[in-house]
Design a protein around this motif. Structure first.
Motif, PDB file in Angstrom:
ATOM      1  N   GLU A 197       0.866  -1.174   0.000  1.00 20.57           N
ATOM      2  CA  GLU A 197       0.000   0.000   0.000  1.00 20.57           C
ATOM      3  C   GLU A 197       0.899   1.220   0.000  1.00 20.57           C
ATOM      4  OE1 GLU A 197      -2.587   0.314   3.370  1.00 20.57           O
ATOM      5  OE2 GLU A 197      -3.498   2.152   2.625  1.00 20.57           O
ATOM      6  N   CYS A 198       0.742   2.095  -0.961  1.00 18.49           N
ATOM      7  CA  CYS A 198       1.621   3.269  -1.051  1.00 18.49           C
ATOM      8  C   CYS A 198       0.924   4.419  -1.773  1.00 18.49           C
ATOM      9  CB  CYS A 198       2.922   2.890  -1.753  1.00 18.49           C
ATOM     10  SG  CYS A 198       2.687   2.273  -3.418  1.00 18.49           S
ATOM     11  N   THR A 227      -3.623   2.783  -5.219  1.00 20.29           N
ATOM     12  CA  THR A 227      -2.689   2.812  -4.088  1.00 20.29           C
ATOM     13  C   THR A 227      -2.232   1.415  -3.636  1.00 20.29           C
ATOM     14  OG1 THR A 227      -4.577   2.936  -2.591  1.00 20.29           O
ATOM     15  CG2 THR A 227      -3.521   5.016  -3.161  1.00 20.29           C
ATOM     16  N   HIS A 228      -2.560   0.385  -4.411  1.00 18.21           N
ATOM     17  CA  HIS A 228      -2.177  -0.971  -4.009  1.00 18.21           C
ATOM     18  C   HIS A 228      -1.616  -1.779  -5.182  1.00 18.21           C
ATOM     19  CE1 HIS A 228      -5.090   0.096  -0.844  1.00 18.21           C
ATOM     20  NE2 HIS A 228      -4.395  -0.703  -0.072  1.00 18.21           N
ATOM     21  N   LEU A 236       7.867   7.236   1.939  1.00 14.59           N
ATOM     22  CA  LEU A 236       8.270   5.864   2.245  1.00 14.59           C
ATOM     23  C   LEU A 236       7.564   5.338   3.485  1.00 14.59           C
ATOM     24  CD1 LEU A 236      12.045   5.600   1.354  1.00 14.59           C
ATOM     25  CD2 LEU A 236      10.115   4.489   0.266  1.00 14.59           C
ATOM     26  N   ASP A 237       7.245   6.233   4.421  1.00 16.03           N
ATOM     27  CA  ASP A 237       6.496   5.814   5.597  1.00 16.03           C
ATOM     28  C   ASP A 237       5.111   5.318   5.201  1.00 16.03           C
ATOM     29  OD1 ASP A 237       8.547   6.368   7.254  1.00 16.03           O
ATOM     30  OD2 ASP A 237       7.767   8.275   7.969  1.00 16.03           O
ATOM     31  N   ARG A 238       4.630   5.852   4.108  1.00 12.48           N
ATOM     32  CA  ARG A 238       3.297   5.440   3.652  1.00 12.48           C
ATOM     33  C   ARG A 238       3.336   4.159   2.830  1.00 12.48           C
ATOM     34  NH1 ARG A 238       1.201  10.436   0.832  1.00 12.48           N
ATOM     35  NH2 ARG A 238       2.867  11.625   1.773  1.00 12.48           N
ATOM     36  N   PHE A 239       4.513   3.582   2.694  1.00 12.07           N
ATOM     37  CA  PHE A 239       4.690   2.310   1.992  1.00 12.07           C
ATOM     38  C   PHE A 239       4.479   1.193   3.011  1.00 12.07           C
ATOM     39  CE2 PHE A 239       7.177  -1.285   0.685  1.00 12.07           C
ATOM     40  CZ  PHE A 239       7.400  -1.218  -0.673  1.00 12.07           C
ATOM     41  N   ARG A 240       3.348   0.501   2.922  1.00 11.55           N
ATOM     42  CA  ARG A 240       3.080  -0.578   3.878  1.00 11.55           C
ATOM     43  C   ARG A 240       3.026  -1.902   3.132  1.00 11.55           C
ATOM     44  NH1 ARG A 240      -1.289  -0.983   7.146  1.00 11.55           N
ATOM     45  NH2 ARG A 240      -2.707   0.184   5.819  1.00 11.55           N
ATOM     46  N   GLN A 241       3.487  -2.963   3.777  1.00 15.98           N
ATOM     47  CA  GLN A 241       3.484  -4.255   3.105  1.00 15.98           C
ATOM     48  C   GLN A 241       2.882  -5.341   3.985  1.00 15.98           C
ATOM     49  OE1 GLN A 241       7.965  -4.239   3.096  1.00 15.98           O
ATOM     50  NE2 GLN A 241       7.621  -6.420   3.509  1.00 15.98           N
ATOM     51  N   TRP A 247      -7.879  -6.125   2.117  1.00 18.88           N
ATOM     52  CA  TRP A 247      -8.123  -5.222   0.988  1.00 18.88           C
ATOM     53  C   TRP A 247      -9.121  -5.898   0.044  1.00 18.88           C
ATOM     54  CZ3 TRP A 247      -7.616  -6.272  -4.164  1.00 18.88           C
ATOM     55  CH2 TRP A 247      -7.696  -5.183  -5.045  1.00 18.88           C
ATOM     56  N   LYS A 248      -9.987  -5.084  -0.590  1.00 14.94           N
ATOM     57  CA  LYS A 248     -10.847  -5.652  -1.625  1.00 14.94           C
ATOM     58  C   LYS A 248     -11.177  -4.606  -2.675  1.00 14.94           C
ATOM     59  CE  LYS A 248     -15.313  -4.834   0.620  1.00 14.94           C
ATOM     60  NZ  LYS A 248     -16.575  -4.616  -0.081  1.00 14.94           N
ATOM     61  N   ASN A 249     -11.550  -5.086  -3.851  1.00 16.66           N
ATOM     62  CA  ASN A 249     -11.998  -4.213  -4.932  1.00 16.66           C
ATOM     63  C   ASN A 249     -13.218  -4.868  -5.581  1.00 16.66           C
ATOM     64  OD1 ASN A 249     -12.389  -2.750  -7.305  1.00 16.66           O
ATOM     65  ND2 ASN A 249     -10.203  -2.366  -7.592  1.00 16.66           N
ATOM     66  N   ASP A 250     -14.407  -4.319  -5.269  1.00 17.03           N
ATOM     67  CA  ASP A 250     -15.652  -4.920  -5.772  1.00 17.03           C
ATOM     68  C   ASP A 250     -15.729  -4.858  -7.297  1.00 17.03           C
ATOM     69  OD1 ASP A 250     -16.377  -5.421  -3.168  1.00 17.03           O
ATOM     70  OD2 ASP A 250     -17.659  -3.660  -2.971  1.00 17.03           O
TER      71      ASP A 250
END
Lengths: 70, 73
Positions: free
Chosen positions: A11-12, A38-39, B12-17, B47-50
């Motif tokens: 997520e970025c 964002t993913h 980069l802080d907003r980069f989550r894995q 996470w989802k994407n309808d």
């Protein structure tokens, strides 16, 4: 029957996402699926490479303005 | 430049894995809705994407979801 794919969800920021997409252009082996703005789903073995590459590309961007001034 | 560094640091802080499993290629919206709601109910949905009928769950929940899919069909 749906398919199930193992990977790492990232997520970025859209800007960071674009950088990762650009990294994948040459090799095509990083990104498994573009999920939304964002993913991304990426190969779990490539996450460290992606982080290192991001750090190096971002620091290059920082130094470019200086080089132009000289 | 200091401001720029702070800015990139924020990026980069907003980069989550998160490691896990992506479910996709559902044959119908009905199947997608049933399975993604089940994932939500067991607290697995990350996470989802309808629109594209995909969702992501931790690896430990994948088995439960696969069993639920098998019961549906």
């Amino acid at each position: 029957m749906p398919s199930a794919i193992r990977g790492t969800l990232i997520e970025c920021d859209p800007a960071i996402r674009t950088l990762i997409l650009m990294m994948d252009v040459g090799s095509n082996d990083l990104i498994l699926e573009e999920l939304d703005e964002t993913h991304l789903l990426v190969d779990s073995n490539k996450v460290n490479y992606i982080r290192n590459e991001l750090n190096s590309r971002l620091s290059k961007n920082l130094f470019n303005p200086d080089e132009e001034e000289q | 430049i200091v401001d720029q560094i702070k800015l990139w640091q924020l990026e980069l802080d907003r980069f989550r894995q998160e490691d896990g499993i992506l479910f996709r290629d559902f044959i119908s919206t009905k199947e997608y809705t049933a399975v993604s709601e089940y994932a939500q109910d067991i607290g697995a949905l990350i996470w989802k994407n309808d629109k594209t009928r995909m969702f992501f769950v931790p690896e430990k929940s994948a088995k439960d979801i696969t069993e639920f899919v098998n019961k549906l069909t």
